[in-house]
Each structure stands twice: as C-alpha cells, then as structure tokens.
Enzyme design. Sequence first.
Site, PDB file in Angstrom:
ATOM      1  CD  GLN A  48      -2.915  -0.593   2.493  1.00  0.00           C
ATOM      2  OE1 GLN A  48      -3.548   0.112   2.002  1.00  0.00           O
ATOM      3  NE2 GLN A  48      -2.668  -1.300   3.796  1.00  0.00           N
ATOM      4  CE1 TYR A  75       3.128  -5.746  11.165  1.00  0.00           C
ATOM      5  CE2 TYR A  75       1.459  -4.681  12.755  1.00  0.00           C
ATOM      6  CZ  TYR A  75       2.285  -4.729  11.822  1.00  0.00           C
ATOM      7  OH  TYR A  75       2.506  -3.621  10.936  1.00  0.00           O
ATOM      8  CE  LYS A 117       6.488  -2.661  11.448  1.00  0.00           C
ATOM      9  NZ  LYS A 117       6.824  -2.623   9.940  1.00  0.00           N
ATOM     10  CB  ALA A 136       6.306  -4.333   6.824  1.00  0.00           C
TER      11      ALA A 136
END
Length: 307
Positions: A17, A131, A135, A66
């Site tokens: 995106q 997740y 991160k 990612a």
Amino acid sequence: MPDIPMRKVLVFGSTGQLGHALRHTDWPAGMAPTFLDRDDADFTEPDEPAKRVAEHAPDAIIIAAAYTNVDAAESNEVTAFAVNAAAPGAIARAAAALSIPVVYISTDHVFDGRRPDRYVEDDAVGPVNAYGRSKLAGEIEIRAGNPRHLILRTSWVYSAIGANFLKSMVRLAGEHEEATIVVDQIGCPTAAEDLAASLVRVAPSLLQANAPWGTYHLAGSSETSRHGFAELIFSELAKRGLRRPTNRAITTAEFPRPALRPANSRLSSDAFRRTYGIALPGFESKVPRVLDALLAASKPKEESVTS
Ligand SMILES: NC(=O)c1ccc[n+]([C@@H]2O[C@H](COP(=O)([O-])OP(=O)(O)OC[C@H]3O[C@@H](n4cnc5c(N)ncnc54)[C@H](OP(=O)(O)O)[C@@H]3O)[C@@H](O)[C@H]2O)c1
C-alpha cells in the site's frame, strides 16, 4: 550555475500500500527514487536487502516492506521477525556504513492498547501479538544500527490497493445484507497516499546532517472505532448507489481472531506536526476519494465496439 547532484532514495517494498502510493507521488525536483520489490530483495534473506544498499549507494532509504499479516504472524513469528526486524536491522547497518539515513515504518501494535487516550512516542511499549513484537524488534534494530533514522509509527492504513479494512468492507457490502463489526477497537485510520506524501515532503530534510531524527507517530487526525469506520464506508457506498449493509456492532470477544489487537490504537501525531509541520487529514474527507479510486479501478472496462 553548477549542476545540483541528484539525490537517490532507495525504497524497499514497492508493491505494498505504502510502496504503491510512494510510486504514485510526485517527488521533489532533484530527488530520484528507485523502487525494489520482493524479487529484487527478499527480506527473509536479510543479507540480500543489505547487499542492494551497497550496490545502489543511495542517499537515503525508505523501508516500506514488511510482514503485515497480523493473524498469520502468530504462527509465522520467525518469518515475521526476519522481515520486520532482521532485514531492516541489516539495512540500517548498511546505511550507517554509507552515513545515510533510513526510514522505518512502524505500528500502533507496539502498544498494548490499554492507555485511555492517544499514545505519545515515549509511552511504554508492550505488544500483545507476534506482529507487534516483530515490529518493536525492528524499531530496536533500527535505533541500534543507525543513529540517522526516522521511525514513523502509523495505524489502520487503507488505500485502493492491497489488503486493508476499507477494501474488506467494500467486499463485505457486496456479498452480505448484514455486517457485524467490532466496536471496541478504536484507532486513527491513515490513508497510504497521505503517508506517502508526507514522507516525500520530509525526504529533503532527512538529507540534512542535523535532521530531527527519532521516533514519531504519524496517523490520520481523526479517530473512530472499527464499527464507525465501517459506517462511513457503507454510507459512502450508498451515496454511490451501492448496497449499504446493516452495520451491527459487536465486541472483540464476539469476533475471536488468532492475534489479539490493541483495543486503543489511537496515536497522537502532535510531535511530528511540531517538528516537521505536517498533519494528516481525517478519514472522513479521505475515504470518499479512496473509494472512488477503488470503484473506478474495479469497473469492467468498456468493450470496444466494432462496426
Ligand atoms: N497496513 C496497516 O494497517 C499498517 C498499520 C500500521 C503500520 N503499518 C506499517 O506500514 C508499512 C507499510 O504497510 P503496508 O500496509 O503498505 O504493507 P503491505 O501493503 O502489506 O505491503 C507490504 C510490502 O512488503 C513486501 N514484503 C512482504 N514480505 C516481504 C519479503 N519477505 N521480502 C520483501 N518484501 C516483502 C510486500 O511484497 P509482496 O507484494 O511481494 O508481498 C509488500 O510490498 C509497514 O511497515 C507496516 O508494518 C501498516
């Protein structure tokens, strides 16, 4: 007048995106982006993206690649850490060796979601899922690997491409009379194109030796629940003559998923606004534009008429 040298920006993750939005944003004169996809540099092999840095010798790096599938990360934590932490860490070190800055995009999922209002940058972290842990590990790698870093935490990213909540709601509206949407998760939806435009605006200042490095939040200015976000999307679909499903509010407990979500994902972007002079619009003004782009792209092409 002497020629001003072109400044090269290497962007990893051109197909996502944010990467897509960065490809479709006007870059300032004198800045030349190069976009790499997974075939160019697979982040599950952390040495690969670091090698690309040495080969391209850019002036700055943006990591838009990612592992973003929050539920799948629960059973693929090793891969999530490779992509979100090890590879970005190797890139940060390669960038430091060239004395160039690196931008890493992080997430509201580094927080546990229990703060009663908007999160600020130095709030205690405490991810509740794999997740978020990957991160957070990525943030730590970036800080340790390169002092010239910008870590931007964002939230609830949506656009006309890729996998995101807005697209799921459009699909759901097309397929069902009733939607059941979680009401006890709140956040700040962020349009990928706004994020991309901001990155491109700050890019020239990142090339300065004394840029205000560090960790910042950058998310859409208005907040809502998942249910409220869906409500706006459904209203906009109805305005365009499309089905508006009944929007029934449910709790997170009624919609169990493999990964826990932070109940409060709201990020305060005040520090970024004070430092870089940029604030993102709210989703209310942005969703109609993104929906129009999505619906235009999904319209069947008119068949050519031959006489
Ligand atoms: N989406 C959100 O709601 C959200 C919220 C907060 C923060 N963020 C952060 O914002 C950033 C941009 O997110 P996004 O929504 O643009 O993500 P996205 O649409 O899921 O795109 C992820 C990108 O990473 C690439 N990628 C995945 N695995 C890879 C691998 N092993 N090697 C190389 N490339 C790989 C993908 O390539 P392929 O197309 O080949 O898969 C794609 O280009 C990410 O850092 C994300 O953590 C996102």
